[in-house]
Design an enzyme around this catalytic site. Sequence first.
Site: not given
Ligand SMILES: O=C(O)C(=O)CO
Length: 358
Positions: A324, A327
């Site tokens: 995960h 980002s």
């Molecule tokens: O901001 C989000 O929802 C994420 O999954 C971050 O990667």
Amino acid sequence: MFRYFQTLLNAGQVINSWTSKPTVARFLTTANQMDKPKVLVTREDIPKSALSILEEKCELEVMPNKSPISRTDLLNKISGKHGIFCFLTDKIDKEVLDQAGSQLKVIGTMSVGYDHLDLNEIKKRNITVGYTPGVLTAPTAELTVALTLATTRRLFEAHDEIANGGWAKCSWGPLWMCGSGLVGAKVGIVGLGSIGLAVAKRLLPFEVAKIMYCGRHEKPEAAAQVLGEYVTFDQLLQESDVVIIMCPLNDTTRNMFGPTQFALMKPNAVFINTSRGGVVDQDALVNALKTGQIAAAGLDVMTPEPLPADHELTKLKNCVLIPHIGSATLQTRTTMATMTAQNIVNALEGKPMPAQLC
Ligand SMILES: O=C(O)C(=O)CO
């Protein structure tokens, strides 16, 4: 415009109920003389720039942990707070909201996804929610493309072949480590939102044959930018060489990929998910990968997270797993954190938030 006034209206509610004063102006004078609003930050490893924004205006309680706050701590520490800075790892449900008390006015989540928040319960209490759309579109799209390349070209498996002696054994083989690649591939994107579109734009230069997409409704303007064709979910599954999940997790998308859907996919199909693990029936995915119903999967998201190190998925050569990190660039995470802090401060001050969800 409507959203702006709605924000102001909500903010007015925040102010009035927090201070029990009738007007915004009265509140602002009073606030300077009052104690600062109390805000809980559920883990300590957030950028200093975000903490500074909060510290200036709020009385902070920052949990001294780099891992998610425990449920017990969350229930204890939220009590009496006016705001919470939380993450996708923190489940904010009825129990937490009841425990918080009626003074809780704002939830700032450092994420674009909000499936960890019980929005029905939150709305019942007139709590304002801030999130971080937009700022992670490009890095998440970039990571999705990286994962698609890693999966279609078997990069992790190939890397392992060096350490496990596979390369030494076969030297260079004409068919060894052959993947499918992207040239000429038909790509199906489930959910052509901003991240889905950003992925499609990045895939076009790889000379894919076609972009298809499905979703609740057609998006002609977005699709025109990538010559995307709107198709049914079943058609997308039947025709795509690469299926990329880009939809949020909610009641309609939960487990939308199960045995029936994997059975519709082509045996050469590669399945990519950087959205949420809950969109997929993971046992069905494991079965599809084991039986050759589909060729491979690349997953940034799973169920549960963190995935246990000995989970079946970790043992499958045709499954590329990353934890995960969609980002996870420093710049993006810093922007997400400061945006979350500003969302909280603005809500508490009765100003429009940079990004208000509800
Ligand atoms: O901001 C989000 O929802 C994420 O999954 C971050 O990667």
